[in-house]
Design a protein around this motif. Structure first.
Motif, PDB file in Angstrom:
ATOM      1  N   ALA A 120      46.524  55.248 -52.498  1.00 14.56           N
ATOM      2  CA  ALA A 120      47.932  54.957 -52.741  1.00 14.56           C
ATOM      3  C   ALA A 120      48.668  54.668 -51.442  1.00 14.56           C
ATOM      4  O   ALA A 120      49.527  53.776 -51.381  1.00 14.56           O
ATOM      5  CB  ALA A 120      48.588  56.123 -53.482  1.00 14.56           C
ATOM      6  N   GLN A 128      51.049  51.470 -52.640  1.00 11.56           N
ATOM      7  CA  GLN A 128      51.562  51.777 -53.967  1.00 11.56           C
ATOM      8  C   GLN A 128      52.443  53.024 -53.959  1.00 11.56           C
ATOM      9  O   GLN A 128      53.351  53.155 -54.782  1.00 11.56           O
ATOM     10  CB  GLN A 128      50.398  51.975 -54.949  1.00 11.56           C
ATOM     11  CG  GLN A 128      49.512  50.750 -55.115  1.00 11.56           C
ATOM     12  CD  GLN A 128      50.209  49.626 -55.844  1.00 11.56           C
ATOM     13  OE1 GLN A 128      51.263  49.805 -56.444  1.00 11.56           O
ATOM     14  NE2 GLN A 128      49.622  48.436 -55.786  1.00 11.56           N
ATOM     15  N   ALA A 135      52.644  55.704 -57.839  1.00 11.91           N
ATOM     16  CA  ALA A 135      51.431  55.186 -58.469  1.00 11.91           C
ATOM     17  C   ALA A 135      50.471  56.319 -58.824  1.00 11.91           C
ATOM     18  O   ALA A 135      49.770  56.254 -59.837  1.00 11.91           O
ATOM     19  CB  ALA A 135      50.740  54.181 -57.548  1.00 11.91           C
ATOM     20  N   LEU A 161      47.367  46.826 -59.757  1.00 10.56           N
ATOM     21  CA  LEU A 161      47.700  48.112 -60.338  1.00 10.56           C
ATOM     22  C   LEU A 161      47.561  48.097 -61.859  1.00 10.56           C
ATOM     23  O   LEU A 161      47.117  49.082 -62.454  1.00 10.56           O
ATOM     24  CB  LEU A 161      49.129  48.516 -59.953  1.00 10.56           C
ATOM     25  CG  LEU A 161      49.614  49.882 -60.469  1.00 10.56           C
ATOM     26  CD1 LEU A 161      48.709  50.995 -59.959  1.00 10.56           C
ATOM     27  CD2 LEU A 161      51.057  50.124 -60.056  1.00 10.56           C
ATOM     28  N   MET A 192      49.164  56.679 -62.584  1.00 12.42           N
ATOM     29  CA  MET A 192      47.739  56.657 -62.922  1.00 12.42           C
ATOM     30  C   MET A 192      47.343  57.915 -63.676  1.00 12.42           C
ATOM     31  O   MET A 192      46.623  57.864 -64.684  1.00 12.42           O
ATOM     32  CB  MET A 192      46.907  56.501 -61.650  1.00 12.42           C
ATOM     33  CG  MET A 192      47.070  55.147 -60.975  1.00 12.42           C
ATOM     34  SD  MET A 192      46.631  55.173 -59.214  1.00 12.42           S
ATOM     35  CE  MET A 192      44.903  55.595 -59.295  1.00 12.42           C
TER      36      MET A 192
END
Length: 445
Positions: free
Chosen positions: A265, A270, A274, A327, A278
Motif C-alpha cells: 500500500a 494506495q 486501500a 486496485l 481490501m
C-alpha cells in the motif's frame, strides 16, 4: 456458590438463546477491535519508523505471547471456567491497548516500551479468544441450537467483525490517524469484557467438573490436565495433519496481513485506505461464504470443500499483489479469496468439536490453536526481513507458491479420508446434537 457444568448435565426442555447471543456479541466487538488494530498498528510503526523490519518485529512481539499463553491456558479455562477467563483478560487487554495512544500523546512511548505493550496485548488476547470459543458449544446446547448452525454463526460473526473492523480501521487511520484506531481497539475490548461479565446469564461458562471429582477423588492438577490434552491430541492423526497445514498457511497469512499488504500500500501509493478496503471486501465475501457454509456444509464432502476453500483463499492474494494489478482487480481477487475462506473454519472446527470430549475441549482447543498459530509470530518477522533484503515482489511470489504447495500436499495425506467419516462419532461428541460444524474456533485458518 459457583455452578459447575458436567457432561451429564441436563438442561431445561426449553432453550434460551441469550447465552449464544451474548457470546457472539462479545466475540464480535473484541474481534472488531482486533481487526482495527491490524490496520492501525502496522501503519503506525511504518509511518513513525519507516522500517518493514521493525513492523514485523512488532507483529512478532504481539503474536508470540498470544500463542504461548494460549497454549498453557487450556487447563485453566477448564478449571476456572471460560466466562471468568474471558472478561478478566479482555479487561487487561483493553488497559494495555489504551496505554499505547496515551503514552504516545504524553511523549513517553519508546519503541522498546511499544514492544512490551503489544506483548501484553497478545498475552491477553490468547486466553480471551480461547474462552469465547469454548463457550460456543455450551451456549448452542443451552439454546437448543444445532451445533452446525451455532458454530456457523460463530464463523459468520468472525468474518463480519473482520469486514467491519478492517473497513473501520482503514477509515480511522486515513481520517484521524492510527492512534485513534488503537484507542477504539481498547474500547472494543472493554465492551467485550462488560458483555461477558454482565449480559451472559448466570451459570454460563462455568468450570467443567471432572469425572474424578464427581466420584469423590481429588481434582487433577494443572500439569495432569495439560498432559491429558496433549495425549489426546497426539492420538488424533487427522487433527495433527490439519494443525500442521494450518500452521504453515497461518504463517503466510500473517506475513501478508502484517507486512506485505502495508508495504504494498505504501509503495503503490494506495495508502492505508486501500488496506481497509481490501480487508473489508475480503471480509464481506467471507461472510457470504460462511453463511452458505452454515446452511449447506453438512451436506457437502468436507475434503473437497476444504481444498477448494484453501485454493481460493491462499495463493491468488499473493500473486495479484506481485503483478502490480489495478486496485479494482486486486479487490476482485480478494473478494474471491474471501468467499473461499468463509468455508474453512466451519469445516475445520467441525472436525475438532466432533472428535474432542467436552471435558477436554478447553485444553485440546488451546493446544490445537496454539500449534496452528505457532507460525504467526514468525510470519511478520520473516516477511519484514525478507522484504528489506530482496524486495516485495520476490517475497510475494515465494509466499504464494508455498501456500499452494502446502495445501495441496496436505490434501494427499491418507488421514484426510477420515474427515468425511467424522460424522456419527457419537461417543466423541461433546454435546448430543445431530449436526456438527464449527466456525471460528479450534484450528483457525
Amino acid at each position: 456458590m459457583t455452578d459447575v457444568a458436567s457432561d451429564s448435565e441436563r438442561l431445561p426442555g426449553r432453550g434460551s438463546l441469550r447465552p449464544l447471543v451474548g457470546v457472539l456479541a462479545a466475540m464480535a466487538v473484541s474481534l472488531t477491535g482486533t481487526r482495527i488494530s491490524v490496520v492501525a498498528l502496522p501503519w503506525f510503526v511504518l509511518v513513525t519508523t519507516g522500517s518493514a523490519t521493525q513492523t514485523g518485529l512488532v507483529a512478532f512481539c504481539e503474536m508470540t505471547p498470544y500463542v504461548v499463553v494460549k497454549a498453557f491456558t487450556g487447563p485453566l479455562v477448564d478449571r476456572i471456567g471460560p466466562r471468568a477467563v474471558s472478561w478478566t483478560t479482555d479487561l487487561a487487554t483493553a488497559t494495555a491497548a489504551a496505554a499505547v495512544p496515551l503514552l504516545h500523546a504524553l511523549g513517553l512511548l519508546s519503541f522498546p516500551l511499544l514492544l512490551v505493550l503489544v506483548a501484553l496485548i497478545g498475552a491477553g488476547r490468547g486466553p480471551s479468544d480461547l474462552a469465547k470459543e469454548v463457550m460456543v458449544p455450551e451456549a448452542a446446547e443451552r439454546g437448543r441450537v444445532p451445533l452446525e448452525r451455532a458454530t456457523g454463526l460463530s464463523g459468520v460473526t468472525e468474518r463480519l467483525a473482520s469486514t467491519v473492523g478492517l473497513a473501520a480501521g482503514g477509515s480511522l487511520v486515513a481520517l484521524l490517524g492510527p492512534l485513534t484506531g488503537l484507542a477504539v481497539n481498547a474500547a472494543c475490548f472493554a465492551l467485550g469484557s462488560v458483555i461477558i461479565r454482565i449480559v451472559l446469564p448466570r451459570g454460563t461458562g462455568c468450570p467443567v467438573q471432572e469425572a474424578s471429582s464427581l466420584a469423590g477423588a481429588a481434582a487433577p492438577r494443572y500439569w495432569q490436565r495439560f498432559g491429558e490434552g496433549l495425549a489426546f491430541l497426539r492420538g488424533e492423526p487427522l487433527l495433527l495433519v490439519l494443525i500442521v497445514m494450518v500452521a504453515v498457511t497461518n504463517l503466510l497469512d500473517a506475513a501478508i496481513t502484517s507486512v506485505l499488504i502495508p508495504v504494498w500500500a505504501r509503495e503503490s501509493g494506495q495508502g492505508a485506505g486501500a488496506i481497509g478496503l481490501m480487508g473489508s471486501v475480503m471480509g464481506a465475501a467471507a461472510v457470504g461464504g460462511s453463511l452458505i457454509a452454515t446452511a449447506v456444509a453438512h451436506r457437502l464432502r468436507r475434503r473437497v470443500v476444504l481444498l477448494a476453500g484453501f485454493l481460493l483463499a491462499g495463493a491468488p492474494r499473493f500473486l495479484i499483489l506481485a503483478f502490480d494489478a489495478p486496485l479494482g482487480v486486486v479487490l476482485a481477487v480478494f473478494a474471491v479469496s474471501g468467499f473461499g475462506a468463509g468455508f474453512l473454519n466451519p469445516v475445520l472446527g467441525a472436525v475438532l468439536v466432533e472428535r474432542v470430549p467436552r471435558r477436554l475441549l478447553g485444553r485440546v482447543n488451546a493446544l490445537g490453536d496454539s500449534l496452528a498459530w505457532a507460525g504467526i509470530p514468525l510470519g511478520g518477522l520473516m516477511a519484514g526481513a525478507a522484504v528489506t533484503a530482496v524486495g516485495l515482489v520476490p517475497v510475494l511470489l515465494v509466499c504464494g507458491t508455498a501456500y499452494f504447495l502446502t495445501t495441496n500436499l496436505a490434501a494427499l495425506r491418507p488421514e484426510w479420508r477420515e474427515m468425511d467419516r467424522t460424522r456419527g462419532r457419537g461417543a466423541a461428541k461433546p454435546y448430543p446434537v445431530k449436526d456438527s460444524s464449527k466456525g471460528g474456533a479450534g484450528v483457525v485458518a
